[in-house]
Design a protein around this motif. Structure first.
Motif, PDB file in Angstrom:
ATOM      1  N   ARG A  30       6.586  16.960 -15.913  1.00  0.00           N
ATOM      2  CA  ARG A  30       5.357  16.648 -15.165  1.00  0.00           C
ATOM      3  C   ARG A  30       5.498  15.242 -14.597  1.00  0.00           C
ATOM      4  NH1 ARG A  30      -0.075  14.578 -16.977  1.00  0.00           N
ATOM      5  NH2 ARG A  30      -1.604  15.276 -15.437  1.00  0.00           N
ATOM      6  N   ILE A  31       5.132  15.094 -13.316  1.00  0.00           N
ATOM      7  CA  ILE A  31       5.237  13.800 -12.639  1.00  0.00           C
ATOM      8  C   ILE A  31       3.872  13.439 -12.075  1.00  0.00           C
ATOM      9  CG2 ILE A  31       6.358  12.501 -10.796  1.00  0.00           C
ATOM     10  CD1 ILE A  31       8.678  14.548 -10.988  1.00  0.00           C
ATOM     11  N   PRO A  34       5.028  15.597 -25.000  1.00  0.00           N
ATOM     12  CA  PRO A  34       5.571  14.826 -23.885  1.00  0.00           C
ATOM     13  C   PRO A  34       5.866  13.385 -24.268  1.00  0.00           C
ATOM     14  CG  PRO A  34       3.239  15.251 -23.546  1.00  0.00           C
ATOM     15  CD  PRO A  34       3.620  15.914 -24.832  1.00  0.00           C
ATOM     16  N   GLU A  35       6.901  12.849 -23.658  1.00  0.00           N
ATOM     17  CA  GLU A  35       7.247  11.433 -23.769  1.00  0.00           C
ATOM     18  C   GLU A  35       7.183  10.875 -22.356  1.00  0.00           C
ATOM     19  OE1 GLU A  35      10.750   9.481 -26.162  1.00  0.00           O
ATOM     20  OE2 GLU A  35      11.487  10.207 -24.237  1.00  0.00           O
ATOM     21  N   PRO A  83       0.802  -1.232   0.000  1.00  0.00           N
ATOM     22  CA  PRO A  83       0.000   0.000   0.000  1.00  0.00           C
ATOM     23  C   PRO A  83       0.835   1.282   0.000  1.00  0.00           C
ATOM     24  CG  PRO A  83      -0.935  -1.590   1.538  1.00  0.00           C
ATOM     25  CD  PRO A  83       0.379  -2.149   1.094  1.00  0.00           C
ATOM     26  N   ALA A  84       2.113   1.189   0.386  1.00  0.00           N
ATOM     27  CA  ALA A  84       2.980   2.373   0.399  1.00  0.00           C
ATOM     28  C   ALA A  84       3.853   2.489  -0.846  1.00  0.00           C
ATOM     29  CB  ALA A  84       3.870   2.357   1.643  1.00  0.00           C
ATOM     30  N   VAL A  85       3.677   1.570  -1.797  1.00  0.00           N
ATOM     31  CA  VAL A  85       4.442   1.608  -3.047  1.00  0.00           C
ATOM     32  C   VAL A  85       3.622   2.339  -4.103  1.00  0.00           C
ATOM     33  CG1 VAL A  85       5.536   0.200  -4.844  1.00  0.00           C
ATOM     34  CG2 VAL A  85       5.628  -0.526  -2.451  1.00  0.00           C
ATOM     35  N   VAL A  86       4.285   3.159  -4.911  1.00  0.00           N
ATOM     36  CA  VAL A  86       3.570   3.956  -5.903  1.00  0.00           C
ATOM     37  C   VAL A  86       4.162   3.743  -7.287  1.00  0.00           C
ATOM     38  CG1 VAL A  86       3.051   5.712  -4.166  1.00  0.00           C
ATOM     39  CG2 VAL A  86       5.019   6.034  -5.679  1.00  0.00           C
ATOM     40  N   ARG A  87       3.337   4.020  -8.257  1.00  0.00           N
ATOM     41  CA  ARG A  87       3.791   4.042  -9.652  1.00  0.00           C
ATOM     42  C   ARG A  87       4.042   5.494 -10.042  1.00  0.00           C
ATOM     43  NH1 ARG A  87       0.188   2.948 -15.021  1.00  0.00           N
ATOM     44  NH2 ARG A  87       1.873   2.517 -16.479  1.00  0.00           N
ATOM     45  N   ILE A  88       5.159   5.744 -10.711  1.00  0.00           N
ATOM     46  CA  ILE A  88       5.532   7.106 -11.108  1.00  0.00           C
ATOM     47  C   ILE A  88       5.589   7.183 -12.624  1.00  0.00           C
ATOM     48  CG2 ILE A  88       7.328   8.874 -11.016  1.00  0.00           C
ATOM     49  CD1 ILE A  88       8.163   7.736  -8.306  1.00  0.00           C
ATOM     50  N   GLN A  89       4.859   8.151 -13.184  1.00  0.00           N
ATOM     51  CA  GLN A  89       4.962   8.453 -14.613  1.00  0.00           C
ATOM     52  C   GLN A  89       5.602   9.827 -14.757  1.00  0.00           C
ATOM     53  OE1 GLN A  89       0.653   7.621 -15.452  1.00  0.00           O
ATOM     54  NE2 GLN A  89       1.512   6.686 -17.287  1.00  0.00           N
TER      55      GLN A  89
END
Length: 512
Positions: free
Chosen positions: A141-142, A113-114, A72-78
């Motif tokens: 942008r994140i 954006p890429e 639950p504390a892990v995130v996905r980053i784009q």
């Protein structure tokens, strides 16, 4: 065919085989069928050694507990980065002829954006997230996705290219956070778990994957920090590489995720793999948590890392060095030279001295010594255990401040805004309708979807017809443009779209 596809085909084949066996049983005459259901309770258990099963079950329970607690504390980053717009070649094959001049539309952005990214993990309930610098470097942008599918835009708190670590923050409270453990206590051979997001876009169904393995080695130097980075190469004279090696499966997209021990403590930040294929081959590497904690604290409190230095040029000792300098074993760090204003030289260190300890802790390799020094602040005093031609000595050094390695600010794009969600549209005239296979003209058709735009991320396709926007029927391209341009930042725009065969679908797209 990719690995995932092969896996699905094999599983499907297994199902078909079982179905065939079942069909054979049904065709067998009833009197020959033996169904030993009543005897099943009297059969001995498959595994006789219950104690062994219990121990294995306890280990399995530990993995389950880690997954339930840490994931639950892990995130996905784009991370979006800008690249020049491919002014040509953006249409599918066969559509150039009738979309013609639209390719050179002045409304198309000069830069687009890429999207890349990786993984991170929450270190405080108020939204601080630790990840790798290379995951977010150069991002304009994140976007952070949580396991509960909430999405937030993130701000960069600070970056340290010399350790490949970064801290970002989202505007949220009451978040689950990990516990950072003591990586010095980690031992080779102990079980560990890696959690991350191995892939993006079509592979997003693999998000928050949990894998297990052991610590294969500690103190691995890879000479990878700074490769391909935007930061000046001079800054990487102070790079620290002292990785934990693991065989827990790590793939592209896992960068920045946690490496967790069986007590549920994060002992490393997954960073790299050694591979000849681009995918996991059993060699993953993580930044030790003790180094990550020191860097993270500086970034949060000061926005940059204040690095302490001895002011020496050092190398790992070789077998020949050990013989020349009278070392009891082939371990330690050889002092070759000094910086101009070296506090180590002022304290009495000499060329040819071999550093073997710092404050009583072994310093057997360059990376290990660098990591131990990095755990101190400039101005602190440390005790160095050295060997000078076979004689053990102790020297106390007041650490100097390293030059700050500036993490460059991404250049401002010329035109990165994406009005109308990244869509280009035109009136659907008779010729376009015929070419695209629509039974009749009328309405509005999509002629371009900017790569990595909000529309692209929702899989909206070129050649699809816009039926309505926010439940307002669309009659012309001019009307559609007005409706799309009126959408405010953060608003969700609901599009009803239609394929040429008149099947429809809904795309709800958030305005960035």
């Amino acid at each position: 065919m990719n690995g995932s596809a092969r896996l699905l085909v094999i599983a499907g084949a297994g199902v078909l085989l079982l179905a065939g066996v079942g069909a054979g049983v049904l065709l067998t005459p009833p009197e020959r069928v033996t169904v030993p259901v009543l005897d099943a309770p009297n059969r001995p258990p498959v595994v006789q050694n219950v104690a062994s099963v219990r121990r294995a079950s306890e280990l399995s329970d530990a993995f389950i507990s880690i997954a339930e607690t840490v994931t639950p504390a892990v995130v996905r980053i784009q991370a979006e980065r800008t690249v020049p717009h491919p002014r040509t070649g953006w249409l599918p094959r066969g559509l150039h002829d009738f979309f013609g001049g639209l390719e050179q539309s002045d409304s198309m952005p000069l830069e687009i954006p890429e999207v890349g990214g990786g993984t991170g993990f929450i270190v405080s309930s108020d939204g601080y997230i630790l990840t790798n610098n290379h995951v977010i470097e150069g991002a304009t942008r994140i976007v952070v996705s949580l396991p509960d599918r909430r999405m937030f835009e993130a701000a960069v708190v600070g970056r340290d290219p010399t350790t490949d670590l970064a801290v970002i923050r989202i505007d949220a409270r009451g978040l689950p956070a990990v516990f950072l453990g003591d990586s010095d206590e980690a031992r080779v051979g102990e079980w560990v778990v890696a959690i991350g997001n191995p892939g993006f876009d079509d592979a997003s169904t693999l998000d928050f994957t949990v894998t297990s393995g052991i610590i294969s080695a500690k103190g691995r130097p890879l000479n990878i920090i700074g490769v391909g980075s935007e930061t000046s190469s001079d800054g990487f004279r102070y790079a620290i590489e002292d990785f934990i090696q693991t065989d827990a499966v790590i793939n592209p997209g896992n960068s920045g995720g946690p490496l967790v021990n069986l007590r549920g403590a994060v002992i490393g930040v997954n960073t790299a793999i050694a591979t000849s294929t681009g995918y996991n081959q059993g060699y993953g590497f993580a930044i030790p948590s003790n180094l990550a904690r020191r860097v993270m604290t500086d970034l949060i409190e000061k926005g940059q890392v204040e690095r302490a230095l001895l002011g020496v040029s050092i190398v790992d000792v070789s077998p020949e060095d050990a013989e020349v300098y009278g070392l009891p074993s082939i371990a330690g760090v050889l002092v070759e030279d000094f910086a101009g204003d070296s506090p180590a030289r002022r304290a009495g260190l000499q060329r040819g001295d071999v550093i073997v300890e710092i404050n009583g802790q072994p310093a057997l390799r360059v990376g290990q010594l660098q990591r131990l020094v990095a755990g101190h602040a400039p101005g602190e005093r440390v005790r160095l255990g050295i060997i000078r031609y076979g004689e053990k000595r102790e020297v106390t050094v007041e650490l100097m401040r390293a030059p700050v390695v500036a993490a460059p600010t991404p250049s401002e794009p010329r035109r990165t805004s994406q009005p109308m969600l990244g869509l280009e549209i035109a009136d659907l005239d008779a010729e376009l309708a015929r070419q695209l296979g629509y039974p009749r003209a009328g309405g509005v058709v999509i002629t371009d979807v900017a790569p990595a735009s909000p529309a692209d991320r929702k899989r909206i396709g070129i050649g699809h017809r816009v039926v309505s926007i926010d439940r307002t029927p669309v009659e012309s391209a001019a009307q559609a443009r007005r409706l799309l341009r009126a959408a405010r930042t953060g608003q969700v725009v609901s599009l009803l779209l239609q394929y040429p065969d008149e099947r429809t679908y809904i795309a709800n797209v958030r305005v960035p």
